[in-house]
Design a protein around this motif. Structure first.
Motif, mmCIF file in Angstrom:
data_model
loop_
_atom_site.group_PDB
_atom_site.id
_atom_site.type_symbol
_atom_site.label_atom_id
_atom_site.label_comp_id
_atom_site.label_asym_id
_atom_site.label_seq_id
_atom_site.Cartn_x
_atom_site.Cartn_y
_atom_site.Cartn_z
ATOM 1 N N LYS A 128 -4.608 2.444 73.242
ATOM 2 C CA LYS A 128 -3.934 3.683 73.623
ATOM 3 C C LYS A 128 -2.489 3.583 73.162
ATOM 4 O O LYS A 128 -1.882 2.519 73.213
ATOM 5 C CB LYS A 128 -3.943 3.882 75.137
ATOM 6 C CG LYS A 128 -5.302 4.086 75.746
ATOM 7 C CD LYS A 128 -5.721 5.515 75.649
ATOM 8 C CE LYS A 128 -7.025 5.724 76.419
ATOM 9 N NZ LYS A 128 -7.560 7.054 76.179
ATOM 10 N N LYS A 133 -2.724 8.331 74.208
ATOM 11 C CA LYS A 133 -3.685 8.857 73.236
ATOM 12 C C LYS A 133 -4.472 7.709 72.619
ATOM 13 O O LYS A 133 -3.957 6.603 72.457
ATOM 14 C CB LYS A 133 -2.962 9.621 72.115
ATOM 15 C CG LYS A 133 -2.037 10.727 72.591
ATOM 16 C CD LYS A 133 -2.823 11.901 73.115
ATOM 17 C CE LYS A 133 -1.890 13.057 73.479
ATOM 18 N NZ LYS A 133 -2.634 14.200 73.950
ATOM 19 N N LEU A 180 -4.403 13.033 68.578
ATOM 20 C CA LEU A 180 -3.560 13.854 69.454
ATOM 21 C C LEU A 180 -4.408 14.752 70.345
ATOM 22 O O LEU A 180 -4.131 14.923 71.522
ATOM 23 C CB LEU A 180 -2.607 14.710 68.634
ATOM 24 C CG LEU A 180 -1.456 13.997 67.946
ATOM 25 C CD1 LEU A 180 -0.531 15.017 67.293
ATOM 26 C CD2 LEU A 180 -0.670 13.112 68.878
ATOM 27 N N ASN A 181 -5.426 15.365 69.746
ATOM 28 C CA ASN A 181 -6.336 16.234 70.482
ATOM 29 C C ASN A 181 -7.606 16.389 69.655
ATOM 30 O O ASN A 181 -7.747 15.745 68.611
ATOM 31 C CB ASN A 181 -5.678 17.594 70.797
ATOM 32 C CG ASN A 181 -5.160 18.292 69.545
ATOM 33 O OD1 ASN A 181 -5.900 18.459 68.566
ATOM 34 N ND2 ASN A 181 -3.906 18.701 69.573
ATOM 35 N N GLU A 232 3.083 14.724 71.044
ATOM 36 C CA GLU A 232 2.423 15.960 70.612
ATOM 37 C C GLU A 232 3.344 17.130 70.933
ATOM 38 O O GLU A 232 4.005 17.148 71.968
ATOM 39 C CB GLU A 232 1.093 16.089 71.350
ATOM 40 C CG GLU A 232 0.269 17.263 70.904
ATOM 41 C CD GLU A 232 -1.102 17.299 71.574
ATOM 42 O OE1 GLU A 232 -1.887 18.181 71.191
ATOM 43 O OE2 GLU A 232 -1.364 16.493 72.482
#
Length: 165
Positions: free
Chosen positions: A102, A106, A131-132, A164
């Motif tokens: 991590k 993230k 990020l997503n 982010e």
């Protein structure tokens, strides 16, 4: 009073140095930022077509961060590998080491190798920072063995500053 002023000035300078007061914050890509990173002013840095890049003052470390999506991640990784090859960096595939961890909350997958460049032994790394569901940051790292260690703390600060947008 003079001692108090000197102590306060010294403390303020220490806080400024440890909080990155002398650093540039990049939001990238500039036309539609998805991430931001803070890079010290003494590093040579700038925005690229798809992210940012930075070189340490002693030129022992190169770091870039590029934006990709799930569809273009392979192309961005290939571009990073090709760019390293164009710079004369060779990778010893037998030294490949993959780590999952991590970073700033993230998921990150990091692959590192030993290799060589024009100056001799080198450390090379590629990482995918998720990020997503739609956006991934590709980090490219290249450091001169025996010299890169001097920049470890600063590299940590740079990586910890990735956010982010």
């Amino acid at each position: 009073m003079k001692k108090l002023f000197l102590a306060a000035t010294t403390a303020l300078m220490m806080v400024s140095l440890t909080t990155g007061a002398y650093a540039a914050k990049f939001k990238f890509p500039s036309d539609a930022p998805v991430a931001a990173v803070t890079i010290p002013d003494d590093w040579e840095s700038g925005e690229t077509e798809s992210g940012v890049e930075a070189t340490s003052p002693d030129e022992a470390v190169y770091l870039s961060i590029d934006v990709a999506d799930a569809k273009s991640i392979d192309d961005v990784m290939d571009d990073a590998v090709n760019w390293l090859g164009e710079q004369g960096v060779t990778v010893d595939a037998s030294t490949s080491k993959k780590t999952e961890d991590k970073l700033n909350g993230k998921d990150i997958i990091y692959v590192e190798w030993d290799g060589k460049d024009k100056d001799g032994p080198a450390s090379i790394g590629l990482a995918a920072l998720v990020l997503n569901a739609d956006t991934i940051l590709v980090l490219t790292y290249w450091g001169t063995k025996g010299e890169e260690e001097k920049n470890t703390a600063t590299i940590g600060q740079i990586l910890n500053s990735i956010k982010e947008q």
